[in-house]
Design a protein around this motif. Structure first.
Motif, PDB file in Angstrom:
ATOM      1  N   ASP A   1      -1.320  62.953  95.143  1.00  0.00           N
ATOM      2  CA  ASP A   1      -0.096  62.481  94.478  1.00  0.00           C
ATOM      3  C   ASP A   1       0.313  63.372  93.214  1.00  0.00           C
ATOM      4  O   ASP A   1       0.372  63.232  92.013  1.00  0.00           O
ATOM      5  CB  ASP A   1      -0.190  61.015  93.624  1.00  0.00           C
ATOM      6  N   PHE A   2       0.448  64.944  93.370  1.00  0.00           N
ATOM      7  CA  PHE A   2       0.954  65.725  92.598  1.00  0.00           C
ATOM      8  C   PHE A   2      -0.048  66.128  91.376  1.00  0.00           C
ATOM      9  O   PHE A   2       0.757  66.468  90.442  1.00  0.00           O
ATOM     10  CB  PHE A   2       2.440  65.268  92.210  1.00  0.00           C
ATOM     11  N   ALA A   3      -1.307  65.934  91.521  1.00  0.00           N
ATOM     12  CA  ALA A   3      -2.287  66.190  90.476  1.00  0.00           C
ATOM     13  C   ALA A   3      -3.317  66.717  91.321  1.00  0.00           C
ATOM     14  O   ALA A   3      -3.622  66.492  92.634  1.00  0.00           O
ATOM     15  CB  ALA A   3      -2.746  65.073  89.673  1.00  0.00           C
ATOM     16  N   ARG A   4      -4.171  67.607  90.705  1.00  0.00           N
ATOM     17  CA  ARG A   4      -5.374  68.167  91.311  1.00  0.00           C
ATOM     18  C   ARG A   4      -6.774  67.629  90.839  1.00  0.00           C
ATOM     19  O   ARG A   4      -6.648  67.526  89.330  1.00  0.00           O
ATOM     20  CB  ARG A   4      -5.399  69.956  91.389  1.00  0.00           C
ATOM     21  N   TYR A   5      -7.914  67.328  91.180  1.00  0.00           N
ATOM     22  CA  TYR A   5      -8.842  66.846  90.892  1.00  0.00           C
ATOM     23  C   TYR A   5     -10.053  67.560  91.326  1.00  0.00           C
ATOM     24  O   TYR A   5     -10.127  67.899  92.814  1.00  0.00           O
ATOM     25  CB  TYR A   5      -9.247  65.388  91.390  1.00  0.00           C
ATOM     26  N   THR A   6     -11.025  68.224  90.652  1.00  0.00           N
ATOM     27  CA  THR A   6     -12.334  69.047  90.859  1.00  0.00           C
ATOM     28  C   THR A   6     -13.095  68.082  91.595  1.00  0.00           C
ATOM     29  O   THR A   6     -13.442  66.846  91.340  1.00  0.00           O
ATOM     30  CB  THR A   6     -12.804  69.772  89.851  1.00  0.00           C
ATOM     31  N   TYR A   7     -14.156  68.666  92.503  1.00  0.00           N
ATOM     32  CA  TYR A   7     -15.140  67.693  93.076  1.00  0.00           C
ATOM     33  C   TYR A   7     -16.257  68.700  93.477  1.00  0.00           C
ATOM     34  O   TYR A   7     -16.389  69.886  93.251  1.00  0.00           O
ATOM     35  CB  TYR A   7     -14.732  67.006  94.396  1.00  0.00           C
ATOM     36  N   LYS A   8     -17.347  68.165  93.458  1.00  0.00           N
ATOM     37  CA  LYS A   8     -18.890  68.754  93.800  1.00  0.00           C
ATOM     38  C   LYS A   8     -19.622  67.983  94.578  1.00  0.00           C
ATOM     39  O   LYS A   8     -19.385  66.970  95.161  1.00  0.00           O
ATOM     40  CB  LYS A   8     -19.540  69.042  92.353  1.00  0.00           C
ATOM     41  N   PRO A   9     -20.672  68.681  94.944  1.00  0.00           N
ATOM     42  CA  PRO A   9     -21.669  67.964  95.950  1.00  0.00           C
ATOM     43  C   PRO A   9     -22.157  66.706  95.395  1.00  0.00           C
ATOM     44  O   PRO A   9     -22.596  66.414  94.291  1.00  0.00           O
ATOM     45  CB  PRO A   9     -23.019  68.817  96.167  1.00  0.00           C
ATOM     46  N   GLY A  10     -22.156  65.578  96.270  1.00  0.00           N
ATOM     47  CA  GLY A  10     -22.501  64.254  95.663  1.00  0.00           C
ATOM     48  C   GLY A  10     -21.169  63.224  95.381  1.00  0.00           C
ATOM     49  O   GLY A  10     -21.531  62.203  95.544  1.00  0.00           O
ATOM     50  N   ASP A  11     -20.256  64.005  95.338  1.00  0.00           N
ATOM     51  CA  ASP A  11     -18.959  63.155  95.080  1.00  0.00           C
ATOM     52  C   ASP A  11     -18.546  62.454  96.095  1.00  0.00           C
ATOM     53  O   ASP A  11     -18.523  62.998  97.235  1.00  0.00           O
ATOM     54  CB  ASP A  11     -17.832  64.067  94.347  1.00  0.00           C
ATOM     55  N   PHE A  12     -17.544  61.051  95.670  1.00  0.00           N
ATOM     56  CA  PHE A  12     -16.898  60.610  96.883  1.00  0.00           C
ATOM     57  C   PHE A  12     -15.344  60.751  96.402  1.00  0.00           C
ATOM     58  O   PHE A  12     -14.989  60.653  95.235  1.00  0.00           O
ATOM     59  CB  PHE A  12     -16.945  59.133  96.887  1.00  0.00           C
TER      60      PHE A  12
END
Length: 291
Positions: free
Chosen positions: A63-74
C-alpha cells in the motif's frame, strides 16, 4: 508509480477446494516469465497472503510504503491490499494464500487487529518479528501446515486450525507492540470500522456512522481518538483516500468512473478531495507525475 497495477485473483490447485494454497517464495520468483504480471511490481491481491522468511533480506512494498524484512520474519498482506515482492537477494520461504473463510475461526479481537480497515488505514507494518518462543511456535506451525498441505488426504479443517493458531500468535505479537489503552468502548469502535469497510464508497458522513452503531458523533469521535489518535472524520478520509489510490493505479477505470463508484456526484469535486489530502490529482498519483 509508472506502471498500472493489475488485480490478481485467487487460483489455487484443484485439490484445495479453492480455499488455500502454499507456494515457495523461490517458485514465485522462478515463475515470473510465465505469469501475467511481474510479482516484483505492485499488484492488488484478491486474497490474504502470509509469508514466512526462511533466509534472505529485502523490502516488501505494501500500500505505497516499503517495509524491510529479515530471516525469521512473517509478512501478512490483507485481501485487496497492493503489494510487491523483492527477490533481489533471493529470499527463501513459504507463502500461504488463503480466502476469508479461514478467518471465521478467529475471535473478533484477532480479526479486527490484523484484518480490519484500521490496519490498512494506519499503515500498520505487515512485518511481524516474534520473540524466540513465539518464533519457534510459528515455525513449527508453518512446518505442520506444509506437511498437511502435502498429504493426499489433506483436510481443510486441519489446515484451518493450524492457520488460525499461527494467526493468533501473530495477533499476540501485534497486541504486545500495540497495547490498547482501554477496552471500554472497543465494541462500538470495532463496529464502526466494520461499517467503514462495507460503506466507505457510499458514505463519508461521520454522524451517519455514529447513528448506525447506536451512539453519538461525540462519543464515536472520542473512541477514535482514544484507540488510534485520529478523529472519526480523519479515519473515514484516510480509508477513502487509500482506496482511491488503489483504484487509480489499477488503470481499469477512468477518473470519472472512480469518482462515481466512490459516491462522488462530480468528478471535479472528487479530484479536489483527493488533491486536498495528497497534494496530487488521482492521475498524477497513478502515473508518478507531479505535472
Amino acid at each position: 508509480m509508472n506502471t498500472r497495477i493489475p488485480d490478481i485473483s485467487f487460483s489455487p490447485g484443484a485439490n484445495t477446494g479453492q480455499q488455500i494454497d502454499i507456494i515457495e517464495l523461490s517458485a514465485i520468483n522462478n515463475r515470473k516469465p510465465l505469469l501475467s504480471h511481474d510479482p516484483e511490481q505492485p499488484h492488488r491481491v484478491g486474497f490474504n497472503l502470509l509469508c514466512f522468511i526462511e533466509s534472505g533480506h529485502g523490502e516488501h512494498f505494501v500500500d505505497f510504503a516499503r517495509y524491510t524484512y529479515k530471516p525469521g520474519d512473517f509478512l501478512l498482506i490483507n485481501q485487496n491490499q497492493v503489494h510487491a515482492f523483492d527477490f533481489s537477494r533471493n529470499p527463501l520461504g513459504k507463502c500461504i494464500l488463503f480466502v476469508d473463510i479461514f478467518l471465521d475461526h478467529l475471535s473478533n479481537e484477532s480479526r479486527n487487529a490484523l484484518f480490519s480497515p484500521f490496519s490498512a488505514v494506519m499503515a500498520s507494518s505487515p512485518v511481524f518479528r516474534l520473540d524466540q518462543s513465539s518464533a519457534s511456535s510459528g515455525q513449527a506451525l508453518i512446518s505442520e501446515l506444509v506437511r498437511e498441505f502435502g498429504r493426499n488426504d489433506m483436510r481443510i479443517g486441519v489446515m484451518s486450525s493450524l492457520l488460525s493458531a499461527l494467526i493468533l500468535i501473530l495477533e499476540r505479537s501485534y497486541t504486545i507492540e500495540n497495547p490498547p489503552t482501554t477496552s471500554k468502548g472497543r465494541g462500538a469502535f470495532d463496529r464502526f470500522m466494520l461499517l467503514l469497510r462495507n460503506d466507505y464508497a457510499t458514505n463519508r458522513d461521520a454522524h451517519e456512522y455514529a447513528e448506525k452503531i447506536g451512539t453519538t458523533y461525540k462519543t464515536l469521535n472520542q473512541l477514535c481518538k482514544r484507540f488510534v489518535g485520529r478523529t472519526v472524520k480523519q479515519l473515514i478520509d484516510d480509508y477513502v483516500i487509500l482506496e482511491i489510490k488503489r483504484r487509480s493505479v489499477t488503470g481499469e477505470q477512468s477518473t470519472q468512473e472512480i469518482a462515481f463508484s466512490m459516491g462522488f456526484d462530480d468528478a471535479s469535486n472528487f479530484v479536489k478531495y483527493f488533491k486536498k489530502h495528497t497534494g496530487l490529482t488521482p492521475r498524477q498519483f497513478a502515473t508518478g507525475s507531479k505535472s
